[in-house]
Design an enzyme around this catalytic site. Structure first.
Site, PDB file in Angstrom:
ATOM      1  N   LYS A   1       0.859  -1.209   0.000  1.00 20.74           N
ATOM      2  CA  LYS A   1       0.000   0.000   0.000  1.00 20.74           C
ATOM      3  C   LYS A   1       0.881   1.240   0.000  1.00 20.74           C
ATOM      4  O   LYS A   1       0.699   2.139  -0.830  1.00 20.74           O
ATOM      5  CB  LYS A   1      -0.888   0.001   1.238  1.00 20.74           C
ATOM      6  CG  LYS A   1      -1.548   1.345   1.549  1.00 20.74           C
ATOM      7  CD  LYS A   1      -2.456   1.332   2.746  1.00 20.74           C
ATOM      8  CE  LYS A   1      -1.785   1.679   4.030  1.00 20.74           C
ATOM      9  NZ  LYS A   1      -1.554   3.118   4.274  1.00 20.74           N
ATOM     10  N   ASN A   2       1.816   1.314   0.943  1.00 24.15           N
ATOM     11  CA  ASN A   2       2.563   2.558   1.129  1.00 24.15           C
ATOM     12  C   ASN A   2       3.549   2.844   0.010  1.00 24.15           C
ATOM     13  O   ASN A   2       3.800   4.013  -0.309  1.00 24.15           O
ATOM     14  CB  ASN A   2       3.226   2.577   2.502  1.00 24.15           C
ATOM     15  CG  ASN A   2       2.173   2.696   3.611  1.00 24.15           C
ATOM     16  OD1 ASN A   2       1.027   3.055   3.351  1.00 24.15           O
ATOM     17  ND2 ASN A   2       2.559   2.367   4.828  1.00 24.15           N
TER      18      ASN A   2
ATOM     19  N   CYS B   1      -5.101   7.962   9.264  1.00 24.75           N
ATOM     20  CA  CYS B   1      -5.358   7.471  10.622  1.00 24.75           C
ATOM     21  C   CYS B   1      -5.109   8.579  11.654  1.00 24.75           C
ATOM     22  O   CYS B   1      -4.176   9.357  11.544  1.00 24.75           O
ATOM     23  CB  CYS B   1      -4.440   6.290  10.940  1.00 24.75           C
ATOM     24  SG  CYS B   1      -4.832   4.846   9.941  1.00 24.75           S
TER      25      CYS B   1
ATOM     26  N   ARG C   1      -0.247  14.738  13.625  1.00 27.87           N
ATOM     27  CA  ARG C   1       0.621  14.233  12.553  1.00 27.87           C
ATOM     28  C   ARG C   1       1.034  15.445  11.708  1.00 27.87           C
ATOM     29  O   ARG C   1       0.485  15.701  10.658  1.00 27.87           O
ATOM     30  CB  ARG C   1      -0.087  13.155  11.720  1.00 27.87           C
ATOM     31  CG  ARG C   1      -0.393  11.903  12.537  1.00 27.87           C
ATOM     32  CD  ARG C   1      -1.042  10.824  11.697  1.00 27.87           C
ATOM     33  NE  ARG C   1      -0.081  10.177  10.787  1.00 27.87           N
ATOM     34  CZ  ARG C   1      -0.442   9.223   9.930  1.00 27.87           C
ATOM     35  NH1 ARG C   1      -1.716   8.889   9.806  1.00 27.87           N
ATOM     36  NH2 ARG C   1       0.451   8.646   9.164  1.00 27.87           N
ATOM     37  N   PRO C   2       1.991  16.228  12.232  1.00 26.01           N
ATOM     38  CA  PRO C   2       2.363  17.481  11.563  1.00 26.01           C
ATOM     39  C   PRO C   2       3.007  17.237  10.190  1.00 26.01           C
ATOM     40  O   PRO C   2       3.398  16.110   9.874  1.00 26.01           O
ATOM     41  CB  PRO C   2       3.381  18.096  12.525  1.00 26.01           C
ATOM     42  CG  PRO C   2       3.902  16.963  13.331  1.00 26.01           C
ATOM     43  CD  PRO C   2       2.791  15.969  13.436  1.00 26.01           C
TER      44      PRO C   2
ATOM     45  N   ASP D   1       3.788   0.429  12.520  1.00 27.76           N
ATOM     46  CA  ASP D   1       2.561  -0.109  11.916  1.00 27.76           C
ATOM     47  C   ASP D   1       2.216  -1.501  12.416  1.00 27.76           C
ATOM     48  O   ASP D   1       1.095  -1.957  12.234  1.00 27.76           O
ATOM     49  CB  ASP D   1       2.674  -0.140  10.386  1.00 27.76           C
ATOM     50  CG  ASP D   1       2.657   1.249   9.813  1.00 27.76           C
ATOM     51  OD1 ASP D   1       2.899   1.401   8.615  1.00 27.76           O
ATOM     52  OD2 ASP D   1       2.419   2.197  10.583  1.00 27.76           O
TER      53      ASP D   1
ATOM     54  N   ARG E   1      -9.107  -0.117   4.055  1.00 25.66           N
ATOM     55  CA  ARG E   1      -8.250   0.910   3.454  1.00 25.66           C
ATOM     56  C   ARG E   1      -6.892   0.313   3.087  1.00 25.66           C
ATOM     57  O   ARG E   1      -6.215   0.776   2.174  1.00 25.66           O
ATOM     58  CB  ARG E   1      -8.017   2.060   4.437  1.00 25.66           C
ATOM     59  CG  ARG E   1      -9.065   3.117   4.478  1.00 25.66           C
ATOM     60  CD  ARG E   1      -8.578   4.326   5.249  1.00 25.66           C
ATOM     61  NE  ARG E   1      -7.296   4.790   4.747  1.00 25.66           N
ATOM     62  CZ  ARG E   1      -6.426   5.499   5.480  1.00 25.66           C
ATOM     63  NH1 ARG E   1      -6.707   5.811   6.721  1.00 25.66           N
ATOM     64  NH2 ARG E   1      -5.271   5.891   4.972  1.00 25.66           N
TER      65      ARG E   1
HETATM   66  C1  EPZ Z   1       4.177   6.748   6.741  1.00 27.71           C
HETATM   67  O1  EPZ Z   1       3.450   7.811   7.337  1.00 27.71           O
HETATM   68  C2  EPZ Z   1       3.176   5.623   6.561  1.00 27.71           C
HETATM   69  N1  EPZ Z   1       2.070   6.066   5.704  1.00 27.71           N
HETATM   70  C3  EPZ Z   1       2.624   5.209   7.923  1.00 27.71           C
HETATM   71  O2  EPZ Z   1       1.807   4.067   7.703  1.00 27.71           O
HETATM   72  C4  EPZ Z   1       3.766   4.805   8.847  1.00 27.71           C
HETATM   73  O3  EPZ Z   1       3.236   4.528  10.123  1.00 27.71           O
HETATM   74  C5  EPZ Z   1       4.779   5.956   8.941  1.00 27.71           C
HETATM   75  O4  EPZ Z   1       5.233   6.307   7.603  1.00 27.71           O
HETATM   76  C6  EPZ Z   1       5.992   5.593   9.781  1.00 27.71           C
HETATM   77  O5  EPZ Z   1       6.642   4.512   9.198  1.00 27.71           O
HETATM   78  C7  EPZ Z   1       2.246   6.058   4.368  1.00 27.71           C
HETATM   79  O6  EPZ Z   1       3.295   5.703   3.861  1.00 27.71           O
HETATM   80  C8  EPZ Z   1       1.066   6.499   3.538  1.00 27.71           C
HETATM   81  P1  EPZ Z   1       6.430   9.872   8.977  1.00 27.71           P
HETATM   82  P2  EPZ Z   1       4.138   9.287   7.415  1.00 27.71           P
HETATM   83  O7  EPZ Z   1       6.403  11.169   8.273  1.00 27.71           O
HETATM   84  O8  EPZ Z   1       4.944   9.516   6.204  1.00 27.71           O
HETATM   85  C9  EPZ Z   1       6.686  12.935  12.591  1.00 27.71           C
HETATM   86  C10 EPZ Z   1      -0.142   2.799   7.757  1.00 27.71           C
HETATM   87  O9  EPZ Z   1      -0.689   2.229   8.731  1.00 27.71           O
HETATM   88  N2  EPZ Z   1       6.616  13.966  11.549  1.00 27.71           N
HETATM   89  O10 EPZ Z   1       7.558   8.934   8.753  1.00 27.71           O
HETATM   90  O11 EPZ Z   1       3.069  10.258   7.759  1.00 27.71           O
HETATM   91  C11 EPZ Z   1       5.379  12.159  12.729  1.00 27.71           C
HETATM   92  O12 EPZ Z   1       4.482  12.857  13.587  1.00 27.71           O
HETATM   93  C12 EPZ Z   1       0.385   4.202   7.928  1.00 27.71           C
HETATM   94  O13 EPZ Z   1       0.040   2.284   6.630  1.00 27.71           O
HETATM   95  C13 EPZ Z   1       6.757  15.306  11.930  1.00 27.71           C
HETATM   96  O14 EPZ Z   1       6.926  15.637  13.103  1.00 27.71           O
HETATM   97  O15 EPZ Z   1       5.079   9.083   8.670  1.00 27.71           O
HETATM   98  C14 EPZ Z   1       5.847  10.850  13.310  1.00 27.71           C
HETATM   99  O16 EPZ Z   1       6.023  10.993  14.695  1.00 27.71           O
HETATM  100  C15 EPZ Z   1       0.046   4.777   9.295  1.00 27.71           C
HETATM  101  N3  EPZ Z   1       6.699  16.260  10.943  1.00 27.71           N
HETATM  102  C16 EPZ Z   1       7.209  10.643  12.654  1.00 27.71           C
HETATM  103  O17 EPZ Z   1       7.631  11.928  12.193  1.00 27.71           O
HETATM  104  C17 EPZ Z   1       6.521  15.938   9.627  1.00 27.71           C
HETATM  105  O18 EPZ Z   1       6.502  16.868   8.780  1.00 27.71           O
HETATM  106  C18 EPZ Z   1       7.187   9.681  11.483  1.00 27.71           C
HETATM  107  O19 EPZ Z   1       6.254  10.155  10.539  1.00 27.71           O
HETATM  108  C19 EPZ Z   1       6.374  14.577   9.272  1.00 27.71           C
HETATM  109  C20 EPZ Z   1       6.437  13.600  10.249  1.00 27.71           C
END
Ligand code: EPZ
Length: 421
Positions: free
Chosen positions: A21-22, A115, A120-121, A304, A396
């Site tokens: 998916k991702n 989700c 989720r900034p 995840d 989803r």
């Molecule tokens: C991706 O989300 C995945 N989604 C998520 O999978 C997965 O949990 C996550 O990566 C972590 O591996 C997709 O690929 C569509 P991040 P993403 O940016 O990109 C913080 C699922 O179940 N952060 O790596 O949103 C954030 O709050 C989903 O398939 C900031 O602070 O995750 C988190 O604590 C859920 N500022 C950490 O970084 C930002 O601008 C990791 O988030 C971006 C992120």
């Protein structure tokens, strides 16, 4: 959408894992950068993909999807204001920020959905775009960006190895006529798959899978045919289901090294498992040892999978602990597990999971995608009948999950509300 689930003696059989998916979500958006036909294979049949196709149609891309193959023709693509409801249906819609900056040097878009487990900034994305010359007007609900002096190549160090920000900044850099360097990037397998797809379209990128990615100028992108990697989280999900309930369960079409953090937890727990490069078989294991799990960026244990392994830990002989360092509020399943008589609690951002031999069926709810997958496992483990609400969350991200579980011997059906009343 509601699933009616009844306790099963044991799961047994073989499942082929679908496309990631991702990885698919980022690659589908990346395909619109190409003024040619792009054919994507092993695209999972999940609602997130169909929601993304709606957005592609809205911006005048011609899209067909059949037999898990998505064909995208973006030659007639048009700039549109993306403050539309579809954007709010999924997290990955924010990839249109990077893609539109590349294509149009402007974007107006709602903030993404997805989700809900705490804040989720998207500050890491926006800081990177700003450094590349974007003028950003951000409100609570939307982001509008313009590039009056064009996007500039930069050397950018991410404050955290964000998966989404890594992909978004690559999307914004891909057509710039100079070299961009991104440091402290995410190294997840989905990043590697995304970059390898861009290379198949002619992109000049190095470093995927390491902490530094270099994007060099190219003349133009060309069409290609690309097969998406298997879904390592779907693979991990069925491995955990197998460890909890299988007599014998074989998973095919997988890449074992991508789930090595889960496999090392299984070995610590004493799970009886046979691991090959592209296939894993799990056998019934009578006694499981408790473990401590701390999630983190790849190759650490993935956030995840923590909600999904939680019910399995209810079978371990003692108290286990889970700390999610990525999303500390990813705990929606804990209160739901208690409704099944599970001995779980949260102390100082730590989930404590103790042996629970007497899980009883009940009416429980999915609050997000992976929490829902965890609750589905818990209902399969609980004695008697359970009703799992809001299962659209599960659909989803998991294709054919009812079909697959029924193949393995599970008693699971979709039902409507009046069956419960
Ligand atoms: C991706 O989300 C995945 N989604 C998520 O999978 C997965 O949990 C996550 O990566 C972590 O591996 C997709 O690929 C569509 P991040 P993403 O940016 O990109 C913080 C699922 O179940 N952060 O790596 O949103 C954030 O709050 C989903 O398939 C900031 O602070 O995750 C988190 O604590 C859920 N500022 C950490 O970084 C930002 O601008 C990791 O988030 C971006 C992120």
């Amino acid at each position: 959408m509601i699933y009616k689930i009844e306790n099963v003696p044991k799961l047994e059989g073989k499942i082929a894992i679908g496309g990631s998916k991702n990885a698919a979500l980022s690659i589908v958006v990346g395909a619109i950068l190409c003024k040619d036909i792009v054919i994507l294979k092993n695209i999972p049949d999940i609602t997130d993909i169909h929601d993304l196709i709606e957005i592609l149609n809205y911006i005048h891309c011609r899209v067909t999807y059949q037999n898990f193959t998505l064909t995208i023709d973006a030659r007639q693509i048009e700039y549109k204001d993306l403050r539309i409801q579809q954007i709010k249906k999924l997290r990955a819609s924010y990839y249109f920020m990077g893609a539109f900056l590349s294509l149009f040097e402007k974007v107006e878009i709602y903030k993404p959905g997805g989700c809900n487990f705490g804040k989720r900034p998207i500050d890491i994305h926006l800081n990177g775009f700003e450094k590349m010359g974007a003028i950003i007007n951000e409100t609570e609900n939307d982001v509008c960006m313009t590039c009056p002096n064009h996007l500039k190549s930069q050397q950018i160090t991410l404050s955290f190895p964000s998966v989404g920000a890594t992909i978004n900044l690559i999307l914004a850099s891909i057509l710039i006529k100079k070299t961009t360097v991104l440091r402290n990037v995410a190294t997840e397998p989905e990043i590697v798959d995304f970059v390898q797809f861009l290379k198949a379209m002619g992109a000049n990128i190095d470093g995927e899978g390491t902490k530094t990615i270099i994007i060099r100028k190219i003349k133009q992108l060309h069409g290609c045919s690309y097969t998406i990697m298997p879904d390592r989280i779907e693979c991990g999900t069925y491995l955990i289901y197998g460890a909890a309930l299988a007599k014998k369960l074989t998973l095919t079409n997988i890449i074992s090294r991508q789930v090595r953090s889960l496999l090392s937890i299984f070995i610590e727990m004493g799970v009886d498992i046979d691991i090959k490069q592209d296939q894993i078989t799990i056998y019934e294991t009578k006694h499981l040892k408790p473990v401590k799990i701390v999630t983190g960026p790849f190759p650490s244990f993935p956030t995840d999978l923590q909600q999904i392994i939680c019910p399995l830990l209810l079978k371990a002989d003692g108290q286990s602990m889970i700390i999610d360092t990525i999303y500390s509020k990813r705990i929606s399943h804990i209160e739901e597990l208690k409704k099944l008589n599970a001995n779980v609690k949260i102390v100082d951002n730590c989930m404590l999971i103790s042996k629970s031999n007497d899980l009883k069926g009940n009416i429980v709810t999915c609050n997000d995608l992976r929490g829902g997958a965890g609750m589905l496992l818990a209902c399969l483990m609980a004695k008697g009948k359970s009703y799992l609400m809001n299962t659209q969350w599960i659909e989803r991200g998991y294709q054919n999950i009812i079909h697959n579980l029924k193949l393995l011997g599970a008693s699971i059906e979709r039902c409507d509300e009046n069956e419960i009343l």
